[in-house]
Scaffold this motif. Structure first.
Motif, PDB file in Angstrom:
ATOM      1  N   GLU A   1       0.835  -1.194   0.000  1.00 39.95           N
ATOM      2  CA  GLU A   1       0.000   0.000   0.000  1.00 39.95           C
ATOM      3  C   GLU A   1       0.873   1.249   0.000  1.00 39.95           C
ATOM      4  O   GLU A   1       1.839   1.337   0.761  1.00 39.95           O
ATOM      5  CB  GLU A   1      -0.901  -0.010   1.231  1.00 39.95           C
ATOM      6  CG  GLU A   1      -1.815   1.184   1.342  1.00 39.95           C
ATOM      7  CD  GLU A   1      -2.658   1.122   2.581  1.00 39.95           C
ATOM      8  OE1 GLU A   1      -3.691   0.418   2.577  1.00 39.95           O
ATOM      9  OE2 GLU A   1      -2.280   1.759   3.594  1.00 39.95           O
ATOM     10  N   ILE A   2       0.551   2.208  -0.856  1.00 44.69           N
ATOM     11  CA  ILE A   2       1.296   3.463  -0.947  1.00 44.69           C
ATOM     12  C   ILE A   2       0.385   4.595  -0.492  1.00 44.69           C
ATOM     13  O   ILE A   2      -0.684   4.815  -1.065  1.00 44.69           O
ATOM     14  CB  ILE A   2       1.792   3.706  -2.385  1.00 44.69           C
ATOM     15  CG1 ILE A   2       2.728   2.571  -2.827  1.00 44.69           C
ATOM     16  CG2 ILE A   2       2.507   5.055  -2.489  1.00 44.69           C
ATOM     17  CD1 ILE A   2       3.140   2.650  -4.275  1.00 44.69           C
ATOM     18  N   ARG A   3       0.813   5.301   0.539  1.00 43.07           N
ATOM     19  CA  ARG A   3       0.022   6.387   1.130  1.00 43.07           C
ATOM     20  C   ARG A   3       0.362   7.701   0.433  1.00 43.07           C
ATOM     21  O   ARG A   3       1.524   8.107   0.404  1.00 43.07           O
ATOM     22  CB  ARG A   3       0.316   6.480   2.624  1.00 43.07           C
ATOM     23  CG  ARG A   3      -0.138   5.265   3.397  1.00 43.07           C
ATOM     24  CD  ARG A   3       0.550   5.162   4.767  1.00 43.07           C
ATOM     25  NE  ARG A   3       0.502   6.407   5.505  1.00 43.07           N
ATOM     26  CZ  ARG A   3      -0.528   6.805   6.239  1.00 43.07           C
ATOM     27  NH1 ARG A   3      -1.595   6.037   6.325  1.00 43.07           N
ATOM     28  NH2 ARG A   3      -0.491   7.952   6.888  1.00 43.07           N
ATOM     29  N   ALA A   4      -0.654   8.359  -0.115  1.00 42.27           N
ATOM     30  CA  ALA A   4      -0.431   9.565  -0.916  1.00 42.27           C
ATOM     31  C   ALA A   4      -1.085  10.787  -0.286  1.00 42.27           C
ATOM     32  O   ALA A   4      -2.192  10.717   0.264  1.00 42.27           O
ATOM     33  CB  ALA A   4      -0.962   9.362  -2.332  1.00 42.27           C
TER      34      ALA A   4
ATOM     35  N   ALA B   1       2.284  14.909  10.287  1.00 41.49           N
ATOM     36  CA  ALA B   1       1.254  14.123  10.980  1.00 41.49           C
ATOM     37  C   ALA B   1       0.928  12.809  10.283  1.00 41.49           C
ATOM     38  O   ALA B   1       0.666  11.798  10.944  1.00 41.49           O
ATOM     39  CB  ALA B   1      -0.014  14.958  11.120  1.00 41.49           C
ATOM     40  N   LEU B   2       0.941  12.815   8.947  1.00 43.40           N
ATOM     41  CA  LEU B   2       0.455  11.658   8.191  1.00 43.40           C
ATOM     42  C   LEU B   2       1.567  10.747   7.679  1.00 43.40           C
ATOM     43  O   LEU B   2       1.310   9.589   7.338  1.00 43.40           O
ATOM     44  CB  LEU B   2      -0.395  12.135   7.010  1.00 43.40           C
ATOM     45  CG  LEU B   2      -1.626  12.982   7.376  1.00 43.40           C
ATOM     46  CD1 LEU B   2      -2.298  13.508   6.116  1.00 43.40           C
ATOM     47  CD2 LEU B   2      -2.596  12.155   8.208  1.00 43.40           C
ATOM     48  N   ALA B   3       2.792  11.253   7.573  1.00 38.56           N
ATOM     49  CA  ALA B   3       3.943  10.474   7.084  1.00 38.56           C
ATOM     50  C   ALA B   3       3.617   9.702   5.803  1.00 38.56           C
ATOM     51  O   ALA B   3       3.723   8.480   5.756  1.00 38.56           O
ATOM     52  CB  ALA B   3       4.429   9.517   8.164  1.00 38.56           C
ATOM     53  N   PRO B   4       3.192  10.403   4.734  1.00 36.36           N
ATOM     54  CA  PRO B   4       2.857   9.704   3.486  1.00 36.36           C
ATOM     55  C   PRO B   4       4.104   9.158   2.792  1.00 36.36           C
ATOM     56  O   PRO B   4       5.223   9.603   3.061  1.00 36.36           O
ATOM     57  CB  PRO B   4       2.212  10.804   2.641  1.00 36.36           C
ATOM     58  CG  PRO B   4       2.870  12.059   3.119  1.00 36.36           C
ATOM     59  CD  PRO B   4       3.061  11.865   4.596  1.00 36.36           C
ATOM     60  N   ASP B   5       3.886   8.194   1.916  1.00 39.66           N
ATOM     61  CA  ASP B   5       4.982   7.655   1.093  1.00 39.66           C
ATOM     62  C   ASP B   5       5.212   8.530  -0.137  1.00 39.66           C
ATOM     63  O   ASP B   5       6.297   8.514  -0.721  1.00 39.66           O
ATOM     64  CB  ASP B   5       4.646   6.237   0.614  1.00 39.66           C
ATOM     65  CG  ASP B   5       4.336   5.294   1.749  1.00 39.66           C
ATOM     66  OD1 ASP B   5       5.215   5.104   2.603  1.00 39.66           O
ATOM     67  OD2 ASP B   5       3.208   4.763   1.794  1.00 39.66           O
TER      68      ASP B   5
END
Length: 250
Positions: free
Chosen positions: A3-6, A47-51
């Motif tokens: 999963e890649i967090r955007a 806060a979210l540390a997305p990739d």
């Protein structure tokens, strides 16, 4: 599937909606947030540390380059710039952006960018795994190779690269000797001269050769010069290792 967090950052609602719609076709992408300005983006990154972040270049108060400058390149996730103009392309890549998309976004071009994102994520996962395993990731003609520290015989500096010698093979890596020494451990490797690191347990002996020079003779017969300044350190490490109590070199 990984999963890649955007995170989507754009001051135009329509632009954010367009990126979200394109991402809806990507089953491994999860949009974790949207921002409409650079200040909000900095808070969301923390806060979210997305990739991955889709970052509009021109925004009120703090533009994309300001976000990267304040956050720090080393703390940024994968960056894909999105803009209505192509004039910032060079500056974007100087800021280490992975890709640069010009509005209006084209589906095929967007898909190509996402393919690059997935490859970067994959490489990042390999690098992270190698760090946990005390190993290095090196490029080869067929892809990437993880070289465990225990298999490395010695490393030499070569221009902006370091050449790793391991089991009769050698590989180039764009990393300095100093950073490799810190990463691999000073108890396992010794700097025998300014341009070379040697794994301590690979050294068979240190001896004098013609001209009064000293060399470290490795198990496979390879000889690596030992500088006068580092001779005592190398010999002390060898004596310590022979007593079964290896210590980090100073």
């Amino acid at each position: 599937m990984r999963e890649i967090r955007a995170l989507i950052v754009d001051d135009e609602p329509l632009a954010r909606r367009g990126i979200r719609q394109l991402l809806s076709r990507e089953p491994d992408i999860v949009v974790v947030g949207e921002c409409r300005d650079g200040r909000a983006a900095l808070a969301a990154l923390e806060a979210l540390a997305p990739d991955l972040v889709f970052l509009d270049v021109q925004m009120p108060e703090l533009d994309a380059f300001g976000v990267i400058r304040e956050r720090g390149v080393e703390r940024m996730p994968i960056v894909v710039f999105v803009t209505a103009y192509d004039a910032f392309a060079v500056q974007a890549f100087e800021a280490q952006a992975l890709d640069y998309l010009v509005k209006p976004l084209v589906a095929a071009r967007f898909a190509a960018a996402m393919a690059r994102v997935r490859e970067r994520v994959r490489m990042g996962d390999i690098v992270g795994q190698s760090a946990r395993l005390n190993a290095l990731v090196v490029g080869t003609p067929s892809g990437s190779l993880v070289v465990p520290a225990a298999e490395i015989d010695w490393i030499e500096a070569e221009d902006y690269y370091s050449r790793i010698h391991a089991g009769g093979a050698h590989h180039l890596i764009r990393q300095s000797l100093a950073s490799l020494w810190r990463r691999l451990g000073k108890a396992q490797f010794v700097r025998v001269h300014r341009g070379a690191l040697v794994r301590v347990d690979r050294i068979r002996e240190v001896r004098a050769v013609a001209g009064g020079r000293m060399v470290a003779v490795l198990r496979d017969g390879t000889t690596v010069p030992v500088s006068r300044r580092r001779r005592a350190t190398v010999q002390a490490l060898l004596r310590s290792t022979a007593r079964g109590n290896p210590r980090a070199a100073p």
